[in-house]
Design a protein around this motif. Structure first.
Motif, PDB file in Angstrom:
ATOM      1  N   GLY A   1       0.490  -0.754   2.933  1.00  0.00           N
ATOM      2  CA  GLY A   1       1.250   0.293   2.247  1.00  0.00           C
ATOM      3  C   GLY A   1       0.729   0.553   0.845  1.00  0.00           C
ATOM      4  O   GLY A   1       0.632   1.717   0.412  1.00  0.00           O
ATOM      5  N   ILE A   2       0.385  -0.508   0.134  1.00  0.00           N
ATOM      6  CA  ILE A   2      -0.198  -0.368  -1.210  1.00  0.00           C
ATOM      7  C   ILE A   2      -1.524   0.385  -1.122  1.00  0.00           C
ATOM      8  O   ILE A   2      -1.795   1.297  -1.903  1.00  0.00           O
ATOM      9  CB  ILE A   2      -0.390  -1.748  -1.878  1.00  0.00           C
ATOM     10  CG1 ILE A   2       0.953  -2.390  -2.193  1.00  0.00           C
ATOM     11  CG2 ILE A   2      -1.245  -1.624  -3.154  1.00  0.00           C
ATOM     12  CD1 ILE A   2       0.857  -3.867  -2.601  1.00  0.00           C
ATOM     13  N   LEU A   3      -2.355   0.009  -0.149  1.00  0.00           N
ATOM     14  CA  LEU A   3      -3.651   0.660   0.025  1.00  0.00           C
ATOM     15  C   LEU A   3      -3.482   2.151   0.325  1.00  0.00           C
ATOM     16  O   LEU A   3      -4.133   2.999  -0.306  1.00  0.00           O
ATOM     17  CB  LEU A   3      -4.440  -0.026   1.144  1.00  0.00           C
ATOM     18  CG  LEU A   3      -5.806   0.588   1.466  1.00  0.00           C
ATOM     19  CD1 LEU A   3      -6.741   0.520   0.260  1.00  0.00           C
ATOM     20  CD2 LEU A   3      -6.422  -0.122   2.665  1.00  0.00           C
ATOM     21  N   ALA A   4      -2.615   2.490   1.275  1.00  0.00           N
ATOM     22  CA  ALA A   4      -2.419   3.898   1.650  1.00  0.00           C
ATOM     23  C   ALA A   4      -1.890   4.714   0.473  1.00  0.00           C
ATOM     24  O   ALA A   4      -2.398   5.813   0.191  1.00  0.00           O
ATOM     25  CB  ALA A   4      -1.464   3.994   2.842  1.00  0.00           C
ATOM     26  N   ALA A   5      -0.891   4.194  -0.226  1.00  0.00           N
ATOM     27  CA  ALA A   5      -0.308   4.924  -1.362  1.00  0.00           C
ATOM     28  C   ALA A   5      -1.319   5.091  -2.488  1.00  0.00           C
ATOM     29  O   ALA A   5      -1.414   6.162  -3.098  1.00  0.00           O
ATOM     30  CB  ALA A   5       0.927   4.186  -1.865  1.00  0.00           C
TER      31      ALA A   5
END
Length: 191
Positions: A40-44
């Motif tokens: 989620g951190i990577l995608a955001a």
């Protein structure tokens, strides 16, 4: 390569102790599932920093000129001062609702919390400075991951041992150095 390395270093240092890093710790404690949080951190970050780098690059193209380079240099110098101010984090206000699960909650929360954050503003300035959306996005995303993945896995134990004042000072010096070098180049003080 300079854009990638500089972007990585600047954001990795600026992110330590930042509210998004504290959010990573809160989400890790809440969900106890680190991999969906990391994803989620990577995608955001990819989405947010791509847009920020694109804004910076387009601003540099549209506003090309000596005065704009002075503005970007001043932005880096201002970021140096801003980096010295510790972030605060209100878990109740910043945490995303858990009904979405760890990946979606993290992605939404990180994207929103990163809006107007130091690292997003730095990404805009780096995009303007290097005029390379891909290299800046890769570098700033790598910097975010370097700072946040350990926070997800090690949480509060890591944060309690990191001397945040020293890290903020080092990050401020890096921002200041970039700003001063750009100022000197723009003014013609360097050969």
């Amino acid at each position: 390569m300079e854009a990638l390395f500089t972007s990585t270093a600047v954001v990795a240092l600026a992110e330590i102790g930042d509210k998004t890093q504290l959010l990573a710790i809160v989400l890790a404690a809440r969900f106890k599932r680190p991999w969906p949080i990391v994803a989620g951190i990577l995608a955001a970050t990819l989405a947010n920093h791509f847009l920020a780098a694109l804004v910076g690059e387009q601003a540099a193209v549209f506003l090309a000129g000596r005065w704009f380079r002075y503005l970007v240099a001043a932005g880096f110098i201002a970021m140096a001062a801003w980096t010295l101010v510790p972030d605060t984090f209100d878990e109740e206000k910043e945490a995303a609702p858990s009904r979405f699960g760890p990946f979606l909650s993290t992605m939404i929360a990180f994207f929103i919390v990163e809006m107007g954050d130091k690292t997003q503003i730095a990404t805009i300035a780096l995009g303007a400075r290097f005029q390379s959306v891909v290299a800046v996005t890769m570098g700033t995303t790598l910097g975010m991951m370097i700072a946040n993945v350990p926070a997800v896995f090690l949480g509060n134990a890591l944060i309690s041992r990191v001397p945040l004042k020293v890290v903020r000072t080092v990050a401020a010096v890096v921002f200041l150095a970039i700003g001063l070098v750009l100022l000197a180049q723009t003014a013609g003080w360097t050969g």
